[in-house]
Design a protein around this motif. Structure first.
Motif, short mmCIF file in Angstrom:
data_model
loop_
_atom_site.label_atom_id
_atom_site.label_comp_id
_atom_site.label_asym_id
_atom_site.label_seq_id
_atom_site.Cartn_x
_atom_site.Cartn_y
_atom_site.Cartn_z
N ASN A 50 -10.68 4.48 4.39
CA ASN A 50 -11.19 5.58 3.59
C ASN A 50 -10.85 5.41 2.11
OD1 ASN A 50 -12.17 6.85 5.84
ND2 ASN A 50 -10.58 8.43 5.93
N ASP A 51 -11.63 6.08 1.25
CA ASP A 51 -11.21 6.29 -0.13
C ASP A 51 -10.05 7.28 -0.11
OD1 ASP A 51 -13.26 4.65 -1.05
OD2 ASP A 51 -14.64 6.33 -1.35
N ILE A 52 -9.13 7.15 -1.07
CA ILE A 52 -7.93 7.98 -1.07
C ILE A 52 -7.79 8.70 -2.41
CG2 ILE A 52 -5.42 8.01 -0.88
CD1 ILE A 52 -6.77 7.21 1.74
N VAL A 53 -7.52 10.01 -2.34
CA VAL A 53 -7.25 10.82 -3.53
C VAL A 53 -5.86 11.41 -3.38
CG1 VAL A 53 -8.02 12.72 -5.00
CG2 VAL A 53 -9.71 11.41 -3.69
N VAL A 54 -4.97 11.08 -4.31
CA VAL A 54 -3.60 11.60 -4.32
C VAL A 54 -3.48 12.54 -5.50
CG1 VAL A 54 -1.16 11.01 -4.48
CG2 VAL A 54 -2.74 9.46 -3.30
N GLY A 72 -10.15 2.06 0.56
CA GLY A 72 -11.23 1.98 -0.42
C GLY A 72 -10.70 2.29 -1.81
N ARG A 73 -11.43 3.08 -2.57
CA ARG A 73 -10.98 3.45 -3.91
C ARG A 73 -9.75 4.34 -3.81
NH1 ARG A 73 -15.40 4.53 -8.47
NH2 ARG A 73 -13.50 3.98 -9.62
N ILE A 74 -8.83 4.19 -4.74
CA ILE A 74 -7.62 5.00 -4.76
C ILE A 74 -7.52 5.69 -6.12
CG2 ILE A 74 -5.10 5.01 -4.68
CD1 ILE A 74 -5.22 2.62 -2.82
N TYR A 75 -7.36 7.02 -6.06
CA TYR A 75 -7.16 7.82 -7.27
C TYR A 75 -5.80 8.51 -7.20
CZ TYR A 75 -12.14 7.53 -8.48
OH TYR A 75 -13.40 7.09 -8.82
N LEU A 76 -5.09 8.49 -8.31
CA LEU A 76 -3.87 9.28 -8.46
C LEU A 76 -4.07 10.23 -9.63
CD1 LEU A 76 -0.92 10.13 -8.11
CD2 LEU A 76 -0.26 8.11 -9.46
N SER A 88 -13.43 9.93 2.94
CA SER A 88 -12.33 10.07 1.98
C SER A 88 -11.25 10.97 2.56
CB SER A 88 -12.84 10.67 0.66
OG SER A 88 -13.76 9.82 0.03
N SER A 89 -10.02 10.71 2.12
CA SER A 89 -8.86 11.52 2.51
C SER A 89 -8.08 11.85 1.26
CB SER A 89 -7.98 10.74 3.50
OG SER A 89 -8.72 10.32 4.63
N ILE A 92 -7.64 16.56 4.42
CA ILE A 92 -6.84 16.93 3.26
C ILE A 92 -5.47 17.32 3.78
CG2 ILE A 92 -6.56 18.53 1.33
CD1 ILE A 92 -9.60 18.91 1.34
N PHE A 93 -4.44 16.65 3.29
CA PHE A 93 -3.09 16.85 3.79
C PHE A 93 -2.19 17.33 2.65
CE2 PHE A 93 -5.21 13.55 6.19
CZ PHE A 93 -5.07 14.03 7.49
N ILE A 94 -1.37 18.34 2.95
CA ILE A 94 -0.50 18.90 1.93
C ILE A 94 0.93 18.91 2.45
CG2 ILE A 94 -2.34 20.33 0.99
CD1 ILE A 94 -1.12 22.73 2.35
N SER A 95 1.88 18.88 1.52
CA SER A 95 3.30 18.93 1.88
C SER A 95 3.85 20.28 1.43
CB SER A 95 4.08 17.79 1.20
OG SER A 95 5.44 17.82 1.58
N MET A 96 4.35 21.04 2.41
CA MET A 96 4.85 22.38 2.15
C MET A 96 6.36 22.35 1.91
SD MET A 96 2.23 24.32 2.24
CE MET A 96 3.06 25.92 2.27
N GLU A 97 6.84 23.36 1.19
CA GLU A 97 8.28 23.49 0.91
C GLU A 97 8.72 24.87 1.35
OE1 GLU A 97 11.09 23.93 -3.00
OE2 GLU A 97 9.64 22.31 -3.00
N ARG A 98 9.82 24.91 2.11
CA ARG A 98 10.44 26.16 2.52
C ARG A 98 11.95 25.98 2.55
NH1 ARG A 98 6.37 28.03 1.38
NH2 ARG A 98 5.14 29.70 2.35
N ASN A 99 12.68 27.08 2.69
CA ASN A 99 14.14 27.04 2.73
C ASN A 99 14.59 26.52 4.10
OD1 ASN A 99 16.85 27.41 2.26
ND2 ASN A 99 16.81 29.61 2.66
#
Length: 279
Positions: free
Chosen positions: A113-117, A142-146, A205-206, A233-240
């Motif tokens: 896949n193309d990757i978007v960070v 594939g294509r990588i974007y940061l 794409s991911s 679409i993957f996200i990283s969550m923050e908690r206590n």
């Protein structure tokens, strides 16, 4: 440190292992990267450790290269007693480490896949191991974007690495700041203002996103408008987090326990909860 189960030695996940600090590097005015000596430490991009500074314990994402098991890196912002103690450590000091814990970025599943960070502020730290993996296995994607956004130029992390990544011809790196100073000649605006520069095949794409929740909320919306599937679409969550094992309940987010079910989750899994600001 060890429990014995049927004659086999098992690491007790509640007890920190004592390591030595190798180096402390100042990244910004209030953020430091702690390099810890290790021997064959293994983790996956997106996982975290519990760091013990003898005044308390905090969850910190691992920000080192997963291919290098001889060093563990954590990028820490000084915001309280424990993080201040961590940022005050010196080479040779002892530090307690529990982990690694948590659900990682599913980067291998996105091959082809193309990757978007997309990173906001300190959110670049949990994404750095992912970027290392992508670039070390460049031919598999594939294509990588940061896309990276910081509050001001002085808040930008990993300046030398960003420069090296931008110098490559096989990855597109864009940096923006919310508020510029007289020496800044780059983009000014929130990180979502960079998304129109992304040219990918949305059906293949991911995206990987980490930053403040409000930033992730608007970023995921723009990525979906771009045509990306919410399941990729993957996200990283923050908690206590306290126990890091899904037992104490401190990090519960709706039905999810961020330490165990996360910190990485697909947007489709928590989209409804993420839209409720008081959760």
């Amino acid at each position: 440190m060890m429990m014995h189960d049927n004659g086999k030695s098992v690491i007790n996940p509640y007890l920190p292992r004592i390591h030595k600090v190798k180096r402390i590097k100042r990244e910004t005015h209030d953020t430091f990267t702690i390099e810890i000596s290790a021997d064959g430490f293994k983790f996956m991009p997106g996982q975290f450790n519990m760091l013990y500074a003898f005044v308390g314990e905090v969850p910190i994402s691992i920000s080192s290269d997963p291919a290098d098991g001889n060093v563990i890196m954590h990028t820490v912002r000084r915001v309280g007693h424990t993080t201040s103690a961590l940022c005050s450590l010196k080479a040779g000091d002892s530090i307690g480490v529990r982990g690694p814990f948590g659900n990682p970025w599913p980067v291998r599943e996105q091959e082809g896949n193309d990757i978007v960070v997309v990173a906001g502020g300190l959110g670049l730290a949990p994404l750095r191991p992912l970027i290392y993996h992508l670039l070390s296995n460049r031919g598999r994607y594939g294509r990588i974007y940061l896309l990276y956004g910081a509050k001001t130029p002085r808040d930008i992390l990993y300046r030398n690495e960003l420069a090296r990544w931008r110098a490559r011809f096989d990855v597109d790196v864009y940096v923006t700041v919310d508020k510029a100073d007289e020496r800044w000649h780059g983009n000014v605006g929130v990180v979502t203002s960079l998304i129109p520069r992304v040219h990918v095949d949305p059906l293949h794409s991911s995206a990987f996103v980490c930053g403040p929740e409000v930033m992730m909320r608007f970023t995921t919306r723009e990525l979906i408008n771009l045509g990306l599937n919410a399941e990729r679409i993957f996200i990283s969550m923050e908690r206590n987090m306290k126990c890091a094992l899904g037992i104490c309940g401190h990090c519960q987010f709706g039905p999810e326990f961020i330490c165990k079910d996360g910190p990485v989750l697909s947007y489709s899994r928590i989209a409804r909860l993420l839209s409720i600001r008081e959760v």
